[in-house]
Design an enzyme around this catalytic site. Sequence first.
Site, PDB file in Angstrom:
ATOM      1  N   LYS A 171     -46.594  14.611  38.381  1.00 46.02           N
ATOM      2  CA  LYS A 171     -45.593  15.889  37.890  1.00 46.02           C
ATOM      3  C   LYS A 171     -44.351  15.755  38.602  1.00 46.02           C
ATOM      4  O   LYS A 171     -44.600  16.079  39.862  1.00 46.02           O
ATOM      5  CB  LYS A 171     -46.309  17.224  37.968  1.00 46.02           C
ATOM      6  CG  LYS A 171     -45.585  18.259  37.722  1.00 46.02           C
ATOM      7  CD  LYS A 171     -46.132  19.649  37.937  1.00 46.02           C
ATOM      8  CE  LYS A 171     -45.450  19.978  39.062  1.00 46.02           C
ATOM      9  NZ  LYS A 171     -44.170  20.321  38.977  1.00 46.02           N
ATOM     10  N   GLY A 222     -42.643  18.578  49.136  1.00 42.94           N
ATOM     11  CA  GLY A 222     -41.814  19.702  48.829  1.00 42.94           C
ATOM     12  C   GLY A 222     -41.732  20.674  49.943  1.00 42.94           C
ATOM     13  O   GLY A 222     -41.638  20.180  51.152  1.00 42.94           O
ATOM     14  N   SER A 223     -41.403  21.762  49.745  1.00 42.90           N
ATOM     15  CA  SER A 223     -41.090  22.791  50.884  1.00 42.90           C
ATOM     16  C   SER A 223     -42.424  23.318  51.740  1.00 42.90           C
ATOM     17  O   SER A 223     -43.658  23.008  51.012  1.00 42.90           O
ATOM     18  CB  SER A 223     -40.620  24.009  50.206  1.00 42.90           C
ATOM     19  OG  SER A 223     -41.701  24.731  49.507  1.00 42.90           O
ATOM     20  N   THR A 224     -42.221  23.603  52.733  1.00 48.21           N
ATOM     21  CA  THR A 224     -43.379  24.096  53.657  1.00 48.21           C
ATOM     22  C   THR A 224     -44.205  25.101  53.033  1.00 48.21           C
ATOM     23  O   THR A 224     -45.525  25.067  53.284  1.00 48.21           O
ATOM     24  CB  THR A 224     -42.911  24.385  55.221  1.00 48.21           C
ATOM     25  OG1 THR A 224     -42.529  23.118  55.541  1.00 48.21           O
ATOM     26  CG2 THR A 224     -44.084  24.706  55.759  1.00 48.21           C
ATOM     27  N   THR A 226     -44.473  25.877  50.023  1.00 46.46           N
ATOM     28  CA  THR A 226     -45.561  25.389  48.697  1.00 46.46           C
ATOM     29  C   THR A 226     -46.687  24.561  49.440  1.00 46.46           C
ATOM     30  O   THR A 226     -47.867  24.706  48.868  1.00 46.46           O
ATOM     31  CB  THR A 226     -44.692  24.807  47.634  1.00 46.46           C
ATOM     32  OG1 THR A 226     -43.538  25.561  47.258  1.00 46.46           O
ATOM     33  CG2 THR A 226     -45.608  24.404  46.455  1.00 46.46           C
ATOM     34  N   GLY A 227     -46.133  23.803  50.437  1.00 47.24           N
ATOM     35  CA  GLY A 227     -47.349  22.957  50.986  1.00 47.24           C
ATOM     36  C   GLY A 227     -48.581  23.554  51.432  1.00 47.24           C
ATOM     37  O   GLY A 227     -49.712  23.190  51.497  1.00 47.24           O
ATOM     38  N   GLU A 244     -45.645  16.043  52.253  1.00 54.23           N
ATOM     39  CA  GLU A 244     -44.482  15.975  52.920  1.00 54.23           C
ATOM     40  C   GLU A 244     -43.522  16.939  52.940  1.00 54.23           C
ATOM     41  O   GLU A 244     -43.141  17.230  51.866  1.00 54.23           O
ATOM     42  CB  GLU A 244     -43.912  14.450  52.371  1.00 54.23           C
ATOM     43  CG  GLU A 244     -44.723  13.333  52.586  1.00 54.23           C
ATOM     44  CD  GLU A 244     -44.400  12.592  54.037  1.00 54.23           C
ATOM     45  OE1 GLU A 244     -43.527  13.407  54.953  1.00 54.23           O
ATOM     46  OE2 GLU A 244     -44.770  11.482  54.469  1.00 54.23           O
ATOM     47  N   CYS A 278     -34.760  16.037  52.854  1.00 54.46           N
ATOM     48  CA  CYS A 278     -35.798  16.559  53.911  1.00 54.46           C
ATOM     49  C   CYS A 278     -35.373  16.244  55.359  1.00 54.46           C
ATOM     50  O   CYS A 278     -35.437  16.957  56.397  1.00 54.46           O
ATOM     51  CB  CYS A 278     -37.258  16.139  53.582  1.00 54.46           C
ATOM     52  SG  CYS A 278     -37.405  14.367  53.475  1.00 54.46           S
ATOM     53  N   GLU A 374     -34.201  26.112  57.126  1.00 58.61           N
ATOM     54  CA  GLU A 374     -33.766  25.086  56.539  1.00 58.61           C
ATOM     55  C   GLU A 374     -32.719  25.325  55.459  1.00 58.61           C
ATOM     56  O   GLU A 374     -33.239  25.925  54.339  1.00 58.61           O
ATOM     57  CB  GLU A 374     -34.993  24.211  56.056  1.00 58.61           C
ATOM     58  CG  GLU A 374     -34.622  23.013  55.300  1.00 58.61           C
ATOM     59  CD  GLU A 374     -35.795  22.237  54.657  1.00 58.61           C
ATOM     60  OE1 GLU A 374     -36.527  23.009  53.877  1.00 58.61           O
ATOM     61  OE2 GLU A 374     -35.760  21.061  54.538  1.00 58.61           O
TER      62      GLU A 374
HETATM   63  P1  NAD Z   1     -41.041  23.053  46.092  1.00 61.94           P
HETATM   64  O1  NAD Z   1     -41.924  23.144  47.020  1.00 61.94           O
HETATM   65  O2  NAD Z   1     -40.485  24.150  45.504  1.00 61.94           O
HETATM   66  O3  NAD Z   1     -41.514  22.181  44.843  1.00 61.94           O
HETATM   67  C1  NAD Z   1     -41.975  21.018  45.083  1.00 61.94           C
HETATM   68  C2  NAD Z   1     -42.819  20.784  43.840  1.00 61.94           C
HETATM   69  O4  NAD Z   1     -43.964  21.534  43.853  1.00 61.94           O
HETATM   70  C3  NAD Z   1     -42.156  20.658  42.642  1.00 61.94           C
HETATM   71  O5  NAD Z   1     -42.584  19.770  41.655  1.00 61.94           O
HETATM   72  C4  NAD Z   1     -42.891  22.321  42.183  1.00 61.94           C
HETATM   73  O6  NAD Z   1     -42.777  22.451  40.703  1.00 61.94           O
HETATM   74  C5  NAD Z   1     -44.358  22.076  42.571  1.00 61.94           C
HETATM   75  N1  NAD Z   1     -44.831  23.486  43.045  1.00 61.94           N
HETATM   76  C6  NAD Z   1     -44.224  24.679  43.115  1.00 61.94           C
HETATM   77  N2  NAD Z   1     -45.199  25.655  43.394  1.00 61.94           N
HETATM   78  C7  NAD Z   1     -46.153  24.938  43.408  1.00 61.94           C
HETATM   79  C8  NAD Z   1     -47.647  25.310  43.653  1.00 61.94           C
HETATM   80  N3  NAD Z   1     -48.039  26.650  43.934  1.00 61.94           N
HETATM   81  N4  NAD Z   1     -48.713  24.403  43.529  1.00 61.94           N
HETATM   82  C9  NAD Z   1     -48.276  23.035  43.429  1.00 61.94           C
HETATM   83  N5  NAD Z   1     -46.806  22.784  43.178  1.00 61.94           N
HETATM   84  C10 NAD Z   1     -46.156  23.549  43.207  1.00 61.94           C
HETATM   85  O7  NAD Z   1     -39.733  22.111  46.744  1.00 61.94           O
HETATM   86  P2  NAD Z   1     -38.424  21.693  46.378  1.00 61.94           P
HETATM   87  O8  NAD Z   1     -37.562  22.850  46.313  1.00 61.94           O
HETATM   88  O9  NAD Z   1     -38.843  21.181  44.941  1.00 61.94           O
HETATM   89  O10 NAD Z   1     -37.843  20.847  47.286  1.00 61.94           O
HETATM   90  C11 NAD Z   1     -37.335  20.843  48.601  1.00 61.94           C
HETATM   91  C12 NAD Z   1     -38.277  21.053  49.778  1.00 61.94           C
HETATM   92  O11 NAD Z   1     -38.956  19.568  49.968  1.00 61.94           O
HETATM   93  C13 NAD Z   1     -37.453  20.805  50.906  1.00 61.94           C
HETATM   94  O12 NAD Z   1     -38.206  21.829  51.943  1.00 61.94           O
HETATM   95  C14 NAD Z   1     -37.492  19.684  51.605  1.00 61.94           C
HETATM   96  O13 NAD Z   1     -37.137  19.545  52.913  1.00 61.94           O
HETATM   97  C15 NAD Z   1     -38.585  19.258  51.052  1.00 61.94           C
HETATM   98  N6  NAD Z   1     -38.839  17.626  51.104  1.00 61.94           N
HETATM   99  C16 NAD Z   1     -39.804  17.069  51.896  1.00 61.94           C
HETATM  100  C17 NAD Z   1     -39.645  15.726  51.950  1.00 61.94           C
HETATM  101  C18 NAD Z   1     -40.660  14.863  53.050  1.00 61.94           C
HETATM  102  O14 NAD Z   1     -40.648  13.801  52.676  1.00 61.94           O
HETATM  103  N7  NAD Z   1     -40.786  15.342  54.061  1.00 61.94           N
HETATM  104  C19 NAD Z   1     -38.794  14.926  51.185  1.00 61.94           C
HETATM  105  C20 NAD Z   1     -38.095  15.595  50.221  1.00 61.94           C
HETATM  106  C21 NAD Z   1     -38.148  16.954  50.099  1.00 61.94           C
END
Ligand code: NAD
Length: 472
Positions: A171, A222-224, A226-227, A244, A278, A374
């Site tokens: 996704k 994605g973000s910490t 959401t992680g 990640e 990131c 961040e």
């Molecule tokens: P985000 O966490 O908002 O979203 C990431 C993904 O998760 C999207 O596809 C989103 O639709 C999905 N999502 C949102 N809520 C969810 C949930 N409750 N359960 C499952 N999936 C969900 O992050 P973003 O704003 O899209 O990206 C930016 C963040 O990603 C920054 O914090 C950046 O540092 C991080 N990032 C990390 C790496 C790495 O390799 N460590 C690489 C790129 C980006």
Amino acid sequence: MDFENNYRMTIDGALVDGAGHFEVVNPATGEAFTKAPAADAAQLDQAVEAAARAQKLWRQVPIEERKALLRQAAKKIEAHADELGALFMREQGRPLAMAREEILGGAGWFKATAGLDIPVEVTEDTKHRRVEVHHEPLGVVCGIVPWNFPFLLATWKIAPALLAGNTVVLKPSPFTPLCALKLGELLIDVFPKGVLNIISGGDELGPLMTAHPGFQKISFTGSTATGKRVMESAAKDLKRITLELGGNDAAIVLPDVDVDEVAMQLFMGAFWNTAQICVATKRLYIHEDIYDALRDKLHQLAKTIPVGEGTKDGMVIGPVQNAPQFRRVHELIDDARKNGLTILEGGPVPDQGYFIPLTLVDNPPDDARVVVEEAFGPVLPLLKFSTIDEVVERANDTVYGLAGAVWSKDIEKAIEIAHRLETGTVWINQNLQSTPFTPLAGHKQSGFGVENGVAGLLEFTVPKAIFIPKSA
Ligand code: NAD
């Protein structure tokens, strides 16, 4: 194949319309320019069931054949790099040449991953027995990716998961769904049906996926914040996870550097992709002896590096990718301004879309929001330091631990500092580097597990030890 219109999901080897749809906005204009399909729960079920059926056969396909298909996928992507690059620019905002680079990077990742092998470890080999540890596929992998590198990061999940014998439901972010959807369409004839499924949707789809009992593994970028939700959701049935996450990377510049030589690299390490990386430099620590000279040089660059719509020739930096992120970066800049911090603003930017001038904050206190949080957008704090012990402590004083950089002519000293930084990657006199052979590991709250390299590949597997007797 029409790259301009008609975005459909790939489920069980077929192109499928969504149960609903959502709008996709061009961040350079702020206007919606097309619609993407939104999967509902039933379509998610179909994708997971198709992937589960396909996995039974796919895991038996000899690894050399799986590798050959990954290489075929790379060729298909390369052949369509121009169209995908143009689409990428429209949905993500990055100027065209650099958008195309990401597409080719994704092709490269497929190719490089096809060169990896899954090791068989022999832990004992005596006259009585041999003990072998094999690595078997997990089953169906859920891939979830963000909007900052929407194409490359999808390939970081798809390629190793498939090589290891898993099938995938991926996704993309709702802000950048189109290139991933076209990737599914492009590869529909490459992999057997059900092996690679790409579905898109709004905010509700991610949580539905992480809670779905049909997945054995979630690979999330994605973000910490959401992680943590993903981890909680995966705990219910102990799905394997790789996370990640975010970072607040420090770069440390020692006084022996040549300011003119390093300024541009330091600048791009922070602002490339509109600072939405990131592993971008998000706190720049500069030794007091060269602080003023380097600050002035960086400010000069902020005023002159071209920022604008990616279609225009010579553009280097595009808009912030989406409206919430645009608001968030403004909020951080406003907070700095409200607290009387010195803001060094960049050159003019278009007054449409989500453009923000490249902004520096001159030596804010360590507890300023722009230092602690961040930003993930074009605002960079410059911080003055005096001693190495002091700067190492300040650099490590964060919940994040993704990457860091040390800049010095004294490589030995830089290596010493590298060992003291609590991060998964440290660059010396360079930045933003990653390779398909090197694990990217987020320390602390920047991640859980690793991506890339053999270590990343093994995260898509489960070990199985086989004890084999030998006749005496
Ligand atoms: P985000 O966490 O908002 O979203 C990431 C993904 O998760 C999207 O596809 C989103 O639709 C999905 N999502 C949102 N809520 C969810 C949930 N409750 N359960 C499952 N999936 C969900 O992050 P973003 O704003 O899209 O990206 C930016 C963040 O990603 C920054 O914090 C950046 O540092 C991080 N990032 C990390 C790496 C790495 O390799 N460590 C690489 C790129 C980006």
